[in-house]
Design a protein around this motif. Sequence first.
Motif, PDB file in Angstrom:
ATOM      1  N   ALA A 129      59.499   2.998   2.809  1.00  0.00           N
ATOM      2  CA  ALA A 129      60.562   3.473   3.576  1.00  0.00           C
ATOM      3  C   ALA A 129      60.598   4.884   3.946  1.00  0.00           C
ATOM      4  N   TYR A 130      60.006   5.650   3.090  1.00  0.00           N
ATOM      5  CA  TYR A 130      59.820   7.188   3.708  1.00  0.00           C
ATOM      6  C   TYR A 130      58.986   7.298   4.877  1.00  0.00           C
ATOM      7  N   ASN A 131      57.820   6.389   5.005  1.00  0.00           N
ATOM      8  CA  ASN A 131      57.080   6.493   6.217  1.00  0.00           C
ATOM      9  C   ASN A 131      57.544   5.840   7.382  1.00  0.00           C
ATOM     10  N   LEU A 132      58.462   4.718   7.045  1.00  0.00           N
ATOM     11  CA  LEU A 132      58.818   3.779   7.990  1.00  0.00           C
ATOM     12  C   LEU A 132      59.747   4.667   8.913  1.00  0.00           C
ATOM     13  N   ALA A 133      60.682   5.513   8.148  1.00  0.00           N
ATOM     14  CA  ALA A 133      61.639   6.500   8.825  1.00  0.00           C
ATOM     15  C   ALA A 133      60.763   7.511   9.625  1.00  0.00           C
ATOM     16  N   ILE A 134      59.777   7.801   9.229  1.00  0.00           N
ATOM     17  CA  ILE A 134      58.886   8.873   9.949  1.00  0.00           C
ATOM     18  C   ILE A 134      58.621   8.517  11.223  1.00  0.00           C
ATOM     19  N   THR A 135      57.942   7.324  11.180  1.00  0.00           N
ATOM     20  CA  THR A 135      57.520   6.310  12.245  1.00  0.00           C
ATOM     21  C   THR A 135      58.569   6.084  13.438  1.00  0.00           C
ATOM     22  N   THR A 136      59.759   5.610  12.968  1.00  0.00           N
ATOM     23  CA  THR A 136      60.825   4.994  13.879  1.00  0.00           C
ATOM     24  C   THR A 136      61.444   6.508  14.595  1.00  0.00           C
ATOM     25  N   ASP A 137      61.347   7.574  13.647  1.00  0.00           N
ATOM     26  CA  ASP A 137      62.184   8.699  14.298  1.00  0.00           C
ATOM     27  C   ASP A 137      61.361   9.416  15.372  1.00  0.00           C
ATOM     28  N   VAL A 138      60.003   9.238  15.506  1.00  0.00           N
ATOM     29  CA  VAL A 138      59.328   9.662  16.604  1.00  0.00           C
ATOM     30  C   VAL A 138      59.131   8.752  17.484  1.00  0.00           C
ATOM     31  N   TRP A 139      59.185   7.330  17.472  1.00  0.00           N
ATOM     32  CA  TRP A 139      58.776   6.466  18.377  1.00  0.00           C
ATOM     33  C   TRP A 139      60.141   5.548  18.681  1.00  0.00           C
ATOM     34  N   ASN A 140      61.099   5.606  18.040  1.00  0.00           N
ATOM     35  CA  ASN A 140      62.269   4.496  18.292  1.00  0.00           C
ATOM     36  C   ASN A 140      61.946   3.118  17.714  1.00  0.00           C
ATOM     37  N   ASP A 141      61.898   2.282  18.902  1.00  0.00           N
ATOM     38  CA  ASP A 141      61.373   0.848  18.161  1.00  0.00           C
ATOM     39  C   ASP A 141      60.206   0.716  18.096  1.00  0.00           C
ATOM     40  N   ILE A 142      59.729   0.021  16.966  1.00  0.00           N
ATOM     41  CA  ILE A 142      58.395   0.049  16.515  1.00  0.00           C
ATOM     42  C   ILE A 142      57.891  -1.549  15.858  1.00  0.00           C
ATOM     43  N   PRO A 143      56.898  -1.785  15.899  1.00  0.00           N
ATOM     44  CA  PRO A 143      56.641  -3.078  15.278  1.00  0.00           C
ATOM     45  C   PRO A 143      57.002  -2.962  13.721  1.00  0.00           C
ATOM     46  N   TYR A 144      57.502  -4.061  13.045  1.00  0.00           N
ATOM     47  CA  TYR A 144      57.873  -3.887  11.648  1.00  0.00           C
ATOM     48  C   TYR A 144      57.799  -5.349  11.289  1.00  0.00           C
ATOM     49  N   SER A 145      58.596  -6.047  11.614  1.00  0.00           N
ATOM     50  CA  SER A 145      58.921  -7.343  10.964  1.00  0.00           C
ATOM     51  C   SER A 145      57.944  -8.477  10.896  1.00  0.00           C
ATOM     52  N   GLN A 146      56.789  -8.234  12.176  1.00  0.00           N
ATOM     53  CA  GLN A 146      55.612  -9.029  12.589  1.00  0.00           C
ATOM     54  C   GLN A 146      54.438  -7.963  12.518  1.00  0.00           C
ATOM     55  N   ALA A 147      54.596  -6.725  11.973  1.00  0.00           N
ATOM     56  CA  ALA A 147      53.489  -5.828  12.297  1.00  0.00           C
ATOM     57  C   ALA A 147      52.331  -5.998  11.274  1.00  0.00           C
ATOM     58  N   LEU A 148      52.635  -6.506  10.236  1.00  0.00           N
ATOM     59  CA  LEU A 148      51.523  -6.663   9.199  1.00  0.00           C
ATOM     60  C   LEU A 148      51.486  -8.290   8.687  1.00  0.00           C
ATOM     61  N   ASN A 149      51.649  -8.962   9.750  1.00  0.00           N
ATOM     62  CA  ASN A 149      51.535 -10.604   9.666  1.00  0.00           C
ATOM     63  C   ASN A 149      50.215 -10.890  10.319  1.00  0.00           C
ATOM     64  N   VAL A 150      49.259 -11.191   9.661  1.00  0.00           N
ATOM     65  CA  VAL A 150      47.910 -11.786  10.242  1.00  0.00           C
ATOM     66  C   VAL A 150      48.003 -12.772  11.339  1.00  0.00           C
ATOM     67  N   ASP A 151      49.102 -13.402  11.262  1.00  0.00           N
ATOM     68  CA  ASP A 151      49.158 -14.686  12.367  1.00  0.00           C
ATOM     69  C   ASP A 151      49.735 -13.818  13.801  1.00  0.00           C
ATOM     70  N   SER A 152      49.805 -12.680  13.710  1.00  0.00           N
ATOM     71  CA  SER A 152      51.078 -12.166  14.825  1.00  0.00           C
ATOM     72  C   SER A 152      49.957 -11.089  15.665  1.00  0.00           C
ATOM     73  N   THR A 153      49.249 -11.290  16.589  1.00  0.00           N
ATOM     74  CA  THR A 153      48.133 -10.394  17.327  1.00  0.00           C
ATOM     75  C   THR A 153      48.856  -9.337  18.203  1.00  0.00           C
ATOM     76  N   LYS A 154      50.262  -9.821  18.801  1.00  0.00           N
ATOM     77  CA  LYS A 154      50.965  -8.717  19.431  1.00  0.00           C
ATOM     78  C   LYS A 154      52.428  -8.798  18.813  1.00  0.00           C
ATOM     79  N   PRO A 155      52.441  -7.893  17.626  1.00  0.00           N
ATOM     80  CA  PRO A 155      53.999  -8.091  17.284  1.00  0.00           C
ATOM     81  C   PRO A 155      54.873  -7.488  18.150  1.00  0.00           C
ATOM     82  N   LYS A 156      55.879  -8.048  18.043  1.00  0.00           N
ATOM     83  CA  LYS A 156      57.159  -7.659  18.821  1.00  0.00           C
ATOM     84  C   LYS A 156      57.782  -6.110  18.237  1.00  0.00           C
ATOM     85  N   TYR A 157      58.207  -5.682  18.997  1.00  0.00           N
ATOM     86  CA  TYR A 157      58.831  -4.333  18.464  1.00  0.00           C
ATOM     87  C   TYR A 157      60.306  -4.565  18.188  1.00  0.00           C
ATOM     88  N   ASP A 158      60.531  -4.008  17.026  1.00  0.00           N
ATOM     89  CA  ASP A 158      62.090  -4.018  16.398  1.00  0.00           C
ATOM     90  C   ASP A 158      62.932  -2.650  16.803  1.00  0.00           C
TER      91      ASP A 158
END
Length: 477
Positions: A129-158
């Motif tokens: 959670a700590y690092n997720l906040a840092i990530t979204t705070d500088v980039w806004n929308d980011i890959p998360y729900s599909q980002a660490l899914n091996v079946d998703s090679t182009k994860p959407k931005y949440d």
Amino acid sequence: MKKYIVNIAIIFCVLMMGVGCKKFLDVNHNPNNPTSVSESLQLGPIEKTTSGDIVGGYNGTSAAYWMQQLSVNQPSPDLENYEIFPADVDNTWSFYLYPAIFENLKVMIAQAEAAQHYQYVAIGKTLFAYNLAITTDVWNDIPYSQALNVDSTKPKYDSQEYIYSAIQSLLDSALYYTNQTPSAIKPGNDDFIYGGDMSEWQKFINTLKARFYLRLTKAPGRTASLQADSALTALQNGFASNGDNAAVAYTGSSNDENPWYANTLPGAGGVVMAASFIDSLIARKDPRLPVIAAPGSGGNYVGRQTGSDPSPDYTIFSTVNTFYGGSLPLNPSNTAGASAPLFLATYSEALFIEAEATFIKQGAAAAQPIYESAIASDMSLLGISTAAQNAYIASRPLLTASNAIQQIITEKYVADFLSLETYNDWRRTGFPVLTLAQNPYVNYIPRRWPYSSTEILTNPQPQQSATIADRVWWDAQ
């Protein structure tokens, strides 16, 4: 993006002696080439990556330069003058955050859950959670729900709104696991923050919840009153003293130094104190000045005008003192900064959050004693005498309906020296009031980062058209 992330994750695992590696291949077990490692071997590197490569890395330096606490004695344009390109953030996105932190945390959490090592689950979710906040705070929308899914090679931005909901859910889950029956296999010396003390992790979690609730006071669809209520509720179980501060410990050895020590060594190019910050401390007769900064070669405190032409001798400027990890160019034999802790969150920050939330709910008079306690807490941490604390606090204007937010955030800006929160608070409130650096690359202080060039190449998404002038979702002042 995922293919790239997995490849980098494998490389990182090899470099870190298998930390966080998954069982990618179904082969016979070789005890000399393990396909998984214990949580105790995964946790430490994740914590050190968070502190050294994120909080004290490009995130930390960009915040320190843009918020004019630090300056670098180099020709413009550079990061200090707001020059930032997609390639500049590649390592942070494509190596440190997604593979080295998120991928390894996913592995550690899953492994710990399966083994019922609940303390590791709690810590893992908190760090996620700590690092997720840092990530979204500088980039806004980011890959998360599909980002660490091996079946998703182009994860959407949440959306950032979704991400902030996920952050609070992660922290709630972390609290749940802190209250589960402790396992015999538990963190100890491998936890460089609290040594496995779950009561301290609970306070940290609740303080983070308050931080993230208050972040959304101006977010679309949110009200300051509701966010303040939520923050105050969380703080009831948050930090209660400086003894609760979340800090990553360093031994000071060549392989284990506070990142600001490396950042301020002569080879870093002349990193010094910024003039506006030093001048503000001098103007207020702030007794923290000699703890925060070391004097320049003239024996006095002088900051560098951000963006100005470089001086032939950068030692004329004040530098970061050892309390916060600074190296001393005028006294290189003093290496105390190398073993200074790096703070992830402090009691004084919690009190400033409480002061602001109390002002929102009850007004200036109710916030006044909490605001004073926040200043005193930071000064106590820095070893300032009680008499000096009282004199300084008495010299500050009383909070009023018109000045309270400015006074609270301006004092918090000092207490949060070298913290990423200074940048977040500035975007959210407009304080402290800053002027542009000299010779700016763009005529504004960036509101966000560009997306990574590697990410743009491998996972093109509509959000990547955003510029550094665009605001993130919660930055709606």
